[in-house]
Write an enzyme that holds these catalytic residues in place. Structure first.
Site, mmCIF file in Angstrom:
data_model
loop_
_atom_site.group_PDB
_atom_site.id
_atom_site.type_symbol
_atom_site.label_atom_id
_atom_site.label_comp_id
_atom_site.label_asym_id
_atom_site.label_seq_id
_atom_site.Cartn_x
_atom_site.Cartn_y
_atom_site.Cartn_z
ATOM 1 N N SER A 97 0.871 -1.175 0.000
ATOM 2 C CA SER A 97 0.000 0.000 0.000
ATOM 3 C C SER A 97 0.903 1.218 0.000
ATOM 4 C CB SER A 97 -0.909 0.022 1.231
ATOM 5 O OG SER A 97 -1.560 1.281 1.311
ATOM 6 N N SER A 99 0.275 4.394 0.335
ATOM 7 C CA SER A 99 0.019 5.289 1.468
ATOM 8 C C SER A 99 0.216 4.573 2.804
ATOM 9 C CB SER A 99 -1.423 5.818 1.403
ATOM 10 O OG SER A 99 -2.324 4.724 1.534
ATOM 11 N N ARG A 149 -0.191 5.225 -8.132
ATOM 12 C CA ARG A 149 -0.010 4.631 -9.460
ATOM 13 C C ARG A 149 1.231 5.161 -10.164
ATOM 14 N NH1 ARG A 149 -3.576 8.728 -9.768
ATOM 15 N NH2 ARG A 149 -3.681 9.982 -11.672
ATOM 16 N N GLU A 235 -8.008 6.948 -14.039
ATOM 17 C CA GLU A 235 -7.529 7.842 -12.975
ATOM 18 C C GLU A 235 -6.840 9.095 -13.506
ATOM 19 O OE1 GLU A 235 -5.727 5.755 -9.518
ATOM 20 O OE2 GLU A 235 -6.249 3.938 -10.593
ATOM 21 N N HIS A 251 -13.789 -15.234 -27.200
ATOM 22 C CA HIS A 251 -14.876 -16.112 -26.734
ATOM 23 C C HIS A 251 -16.003 -15.331 -26.070
ATOM 24 C CE1 HIS A 251 -12.422 -19.659 -27.627
ATOM 25 N NE2 HIS A 251 -11.418 -18.886 -27.242
ATOM 26 N N LYS A 344 -13.071 7.080 0.018
ATOM 27 C CA LYS A 344 -12.279 6.659 1.196
ATOM 28 C C LYS A 344 -12.698 7.470 2.428
ATOM 29 C CE LYS A 344 -8.055 4.953 -1.052
ATOM 30 N NZ LYS A 344 -6.615 5.108 -1.295
HETATM 31 C C1 F6R Z 1 -4.152 6.562 -6.904
HETATM 32 C C2 F6R Z 1 -4.232 5.127 -7.112
HETATM 33 C C3 F6R Z 1 -5.228 4.342 -6.313
HETATM 34 C C4 F6R Z 1 -4.595 3.797 -5.007
HETATM 35 C C5 F6R Z 1 -5.585 2.962 -4.214
HETATM 36 C C6 F6R Z 1 -4.963 2.306 -2.976
HETATM 37 O O1 F6R Z 1 -3.124 7.109 -7.679
HETATM 38 O O2 F6R Z 1 -3.560 4.614 -7.931
HETATM 39 O O3 F6R Z 1 -5.714 3.303 -7.122
HETATM 40 O O4 F6R Z 1 -3.477 3.005 -5.330
HETATM 41 O O5 F6R Z 1 -6.647 3.782 -3.799
HETATM 42 O O6 F6R Z 1 -4.220 3.215 -2.224
HETATM 43 P P1 F6R Z 1 -2.752 2.816 -1.735
HETATM 44 O O7 F6R Z 1 -1.985 2.558 -3.005
HETATM 45 O O8 F6R Z 1 -2.233 4.009 -1.004
HETATM 46 O O9 F6R Z 1 -2.889 1.613 -0.891
#
Ligand code: F6R
Length: 350
Positions: A97, A99, A149, A235, A251, A344
């Site tokens: 993750s 973040s 991303r 995004e 298919h 979120k």
């Molecule tokens: C934003 C992005 C989102 C996050 C996802 C999960 O640029 O790519 O798809 O990756 O909301 O958040 P993290 O990556 O922080 O766990």
């Protein structure tokens, strides 16, 4: 033309996403280095599982695809808050993750911990880093400050290094170097300084301006890359897009093309790779001829490079640039993901 005006690109791209795409090459090398001193899990492994959502989960899909030919054990990505029942002491679980604060990933981490799995966390900080340190799980700390991303090499490369260390991935320092050098070269060819007339990334963005992109990988080799293109259009360009993979799409999707005249304009992008194989090449040709006739356009793009890693990243970089240029043409900042943030926040309150 807007795309040949660097001031206009900078005016729309206030978060600097284009320059992050240009840095994918150095990030590949830095991501590999980030796991250099990591203590690799010991003991026999029966499976590798990657937990991660969105931009942090796609690294797991890429890992599975890159390891498919060499790994003696299954490699599975879980994009959910729970884990399959097989996860146990003999499973290596990467918890990814960017973040470190994504609810589903943290819940999957807790499940992996309770199952007694060998865990490696990959994150820039947040609750994940804190929880992993408290539990004594190894943490690969990656640089903070960008969108998840945009940090794809930072998320993928440490997992490749750890799996290479335990003999599951067949990837060499030379492959990493090749990918990093190639991407730096491609950043010059496809970056903002290369003019539209000579820049296929800008050309494709212009072609996609009034159509929905339909991204098809010509073989399962590039399946996660097709998904990456789709999510980057979502995004960065703030549009809907579709993706699928040959031969599977012959298919099902092909039947949906029978009546596309009734729907929105569609532009097919086929991701080609040297290992697509003769049969899949024939399928691409047959589907283009028979099914995609109702498309506004069909564009084939070819991976470049020698190793699978370099080839996959070459197409990832192309898609990242196209999605940014399309955002600029639409006048939207490629960086922001307001709708993800709002959902979120709302979930945090309930
Ligand atoms: C934003 C992005 C989102 C996050 C996802 C999960 O640029 O790519 O798809 O990756 O909301 O958040 P993290 O990556 O922080 O766990």
């Amino acid at each position: 033309m807007v795309l040949d005006d660097s001031r206009e690109i900078a005016r729309v791209d206030t978060g600097g996403m284009v320059s992050l795409v240009q840095r994918l090459g150095p990030m590949v090398a830095e991501g590999w280095e980030a796991a250099a001193t990591l203590r690799a899990p010991s003991g026999p492994l029966a499976a590798v599982v990657v937990c991660g959502m969105g931009g942090s989960g796609i690294g797991g899909d890429l890992l599975g695809s890159l390891l498919a030919e060499s790994s003696p054990v299954p490699v599975l990505t879980v994009k959910a808050d729970r884990l399959p029942a097989f996860v146990g002491r003999d499973t290596l679980v990467f918890v990814c993750s960017y973040s470190g604060n994504t609810e589903e990933t943290l819940a999957a981490y807790d499940a992996a911990h309770h199952a007694g799995a060998s865990i490696v966390a990959v994150t820039s900080g947040g609750t994940l880093a804190q929880r992993a340190r408290e539990r004594g799980d190894p943490v690969v700390t990656i640089p903070p400050g960008c969108q998840p991303r945009a940090a794809l090499p930072y998320l993928l490369m440490p997992m490749l290094r750890v799996t290479a260390g335990v003999g599951i991935a067949r990837i060499s320092e030379a492959d990493v170097k090749e990918a990093a050098t190639l991407l730096t070269d491609l950043a010059g060819q496809w970056g903002p300084a290369a003019r539209l007339a000579d820049n296929p990334a800008k050309g494709l963005a212009v072609a996609l301006r009034d159509a929905m992109p339909v991204i098809y990988a010509a073989s399962p080799n590039m399946e996660p890359v097709a998904q990456r293109w789709k999510t980057q259009f979502n995004e960065s360009s703030k549009i809907l897009a579709l993706w699928n993979t040959f031969p599977e799409l012959t298919h099902n999707d092909v039947v949906g093309w029978e009546r596309v005249a009734d729907g929105p304009a569609l532009h097919v992008v086929v991701l080609r790779d040297q290992d697509d194989g003769a049969r899949n090449s024939l399928r691409v040709e047959a589907a283009s001829h028979l099914a995609f006739r109702g498309a506004r356009g069909v564009t084939e793009v070819q991976s470049v490079g020698t190793s699978r890693l370099a080839r996959a990243f070459s197409l990832i970089m192309l898609g990242d640039f196209v999605s940014c240029y399309l955002a600029v043409l639409r006048g939207v900042d490629p960086t922001t993901v307001a709708m993800i943030d709002r959902i979120k926040e709302r979930l945090q309150l309930s």
